[in-house]
Scaffold this active site. Structure first.
Site, short mmCIF file in Angstrom:
data_model
loop_
_atom_site.label_atom_id
_atom_site.label_comp_id
_atom_site.label_asym_id
_atom_site.label_seq_id
_atom_site.Cartn_x
_atom_site.Cartn_y
_atom_site.Cartn_z
N THR A 194 0.99 -1.22 0.05
CA THR A 194 0.13 0.34 -0.31
C THR A 194 1.26 1.55 0.10
OG1 THR A 194 -1.75 -1.10 1.53
CG2 THR A 194 -1.79 1.02 1.23
N ASP A 195 2.52 1.31 0.69
CA ASP A 195 2.86 2.32 0.89
C ASP A 195 3.24 2.35 -0.66
OD1 ASP A 195 2.35 3.45 3.21
OD2 ASP A 195 4.43 2.34 4.12
N LEU A 196 3.87 1.42 -1.04
CA LEU A 196 4.23 1.41 -2.97
C LEU A 196 3.36 2.15 -3.22
CD1 LEU A 196 7.08 -2.23 -2.28
CD2 LEU A 196 7.10 0.58 -2.04
N GLY A 239 3.24 5.61 -3.12
CA GLY A 239 4.73 6.21 -3.61
C GLY A 239 4.35 6.49 -5.59
#
Length: 421
Positions: free
Chosen positions: A187-189, A192
């Protein structure tokens, strides 16, 4: 914002964790100097020093108006900028251990663009890392991201929480098991990458219309958008999602099978490929079975078919199956461990292992960028800055501080300079 004064992790692709410096894992673009970072500590030092630094940061963040009020030429910086220190330090007084980090990767270029961008933990640094690979200079101040508005905007945003709330964990894991967090912070990636693309779109908007725009990317929105067909099945047919392990909900076979010594993933995306799979497995009677003639029938009779195929796959080692599937036109591949990943000929050919010299860790290897460009080659990577490594340089060259003012800030503890040996 960071929680403590700790050095940046020596990893190109790593993001900041609570207690790590902002922008960790952010490499500069090819053939450019190492990153520079200023660290301002609003919770320490004298009020005078903090106010002076806050005014300078405000001039950078607010653009022309603040710069003109400060009697200075508007700074022109490439990259991203979240916000200056707030006029009221109430929030910072409530959490006095928090610090403000402003990394400046690469070298400023005349005529470069300035962009404001809120980043957090891994998503923001991953976005700006990709921008840095393309030559952007990044100025970033973190704050927690569920978006800019809404009923839960004050909640802290972290990958695992967003993965849970968005339903990603609900659909991840063994069919009969508990919800599982993906092995990396997807989810972070993904956030980004969404942000990276949004910033590029903003630049195109700026060049096309002469006007900029505000971009709001957050973990929750990103992951809900990435539910794709799972979300569509529910929204249109009210089909509740479930966990399938390595299998696929609507294609059979398309999953991992245990071999004598490991696992192999095989996918039959159409009826012709299924016949080929049966031929390789020496199961001609299965391909002729009326229960498995079409993918729809194979989905309906999933359990019986997978039991037959699993028994057959368990009879040979992974390397033997890989050799048999080679050139068949059927999608296949082993489940590799890290040693196997980074010795894979295609991974090495794609330049996905790069080395750099880190000021404290020495020579380290990092995963390379996932994109190559026809007009230029990626140069030798450079490490992210240590916390406060370029404080004096930035105060002098970017913010225009005199030596005596810089000395005052250092003495009062409003900023800190990290000396690299």
């Amino acid at each position: 914002m960071a929680q403590e004064r700790r050095p940046v992790p020596p990893c190109r692709g790593a993001g900041t964790q609570p207690g790590a410096a902002l922008g960790s894992g952010l490499p500069p673009a090819p053939a450019r100097p190492p990153s520079r970072e200023i660290r301002a500590c609003p919770g320490s030092g004298t009020g005078r020093g903090r106010r002076r630094l806050r005014r300078a940061l405000g001039a950078v963040a607010s653009g022309g108006d603040a710069a003109r009020r400060a009697g200075k030429k508007e700074p022109v910086l490439r990259g991203t900028l979240e916000e200056p220190l707030p006029r009221s330090c109430r929030r910072l007084r409530q959490s006095p251990e928090r610090c403000l980090c402003l990394p400046f990767p690469g070298q400023r270029r005349r005529g470069a663009e300035r962009r404001r961008f809120p980043g957090r933990v891994l998503a923001g640094p991953f976005a700006t890392m990709n921008l840095g690979d393309l030559g952007a200079e990044v100025i970033k101040v973190e704050r927690p991201g569920y978006g800019q508005t809404g009923p839960v905007v004050q909640r802290g945003g972290y990958d695992s929480i967003a993965a849970a709330v968005s339903g990603l964990m609900h659909i991840t894991g063994h069919e009969d098991g508990e919800p599982v967090r993906p092995g990396v912070a997807m989810t972070d990636l993904a956030t980004g990458l969404y942000t990276y693309g949004a910033i590029m779109a903003g630049l195109l908007q700026r060049y096309k219309t002469g006007k900029g725009l505000h971009i709001d990317c957050n973990l929750l929105s990103t992951q809900v958008a990435c539910l794709t067909h799972v979300a569509a099945n529910y929204l249109n047919c009210k089909i509740e999602a479930k966990r399938w392990g390595t299998a696929h909900g609507s294609i059979v076979p398309y999953q991992a099978f245990k071999t004598k010594d490991g696992y192999i993933v095989v996918g039959a995306g159409n009826d012709h490929q299924f016949v080929t799979v049966c031929k390789i497995l020496n199961l001609p009677e299965v391909s002729k079975d009326s229960r498995y003639k079409t993918n729809t029938l194979r989905v309906q009779n999933r359990k019986e078919l997978i039991d037959i195929l699993s028994t057959r796959f368990s009879e040979k080692a992974t390397i033997e199956w890989l050799q048999l599937f080679e050139g068949s036109g059927v999608p296949y591949g082993p489940i590799n461990n890290m040693q196997q990943v980074f010795s894979d000929p295609q991974v090495l050919h794609n330049g996905l292992v790069m080395e750099m010299n880190h000021p404290t860790a020495g020579k380290i290897a990092v995963p390379g960028p996932g994109v190559r460009y026809s007009e230029f080659a990626m140069s030798h990577p450079k490490p992210p800055p240590l916390v406060g490594q370029h404080t004096v340089e930035i105060l002098k060259s970017v913010l225009g501080y005199e030596d005596d003012a810089i000395e005052e800030l250092l003495c009062t503890g409003a900023v800190a300079q990290h000396e690299v040996r």
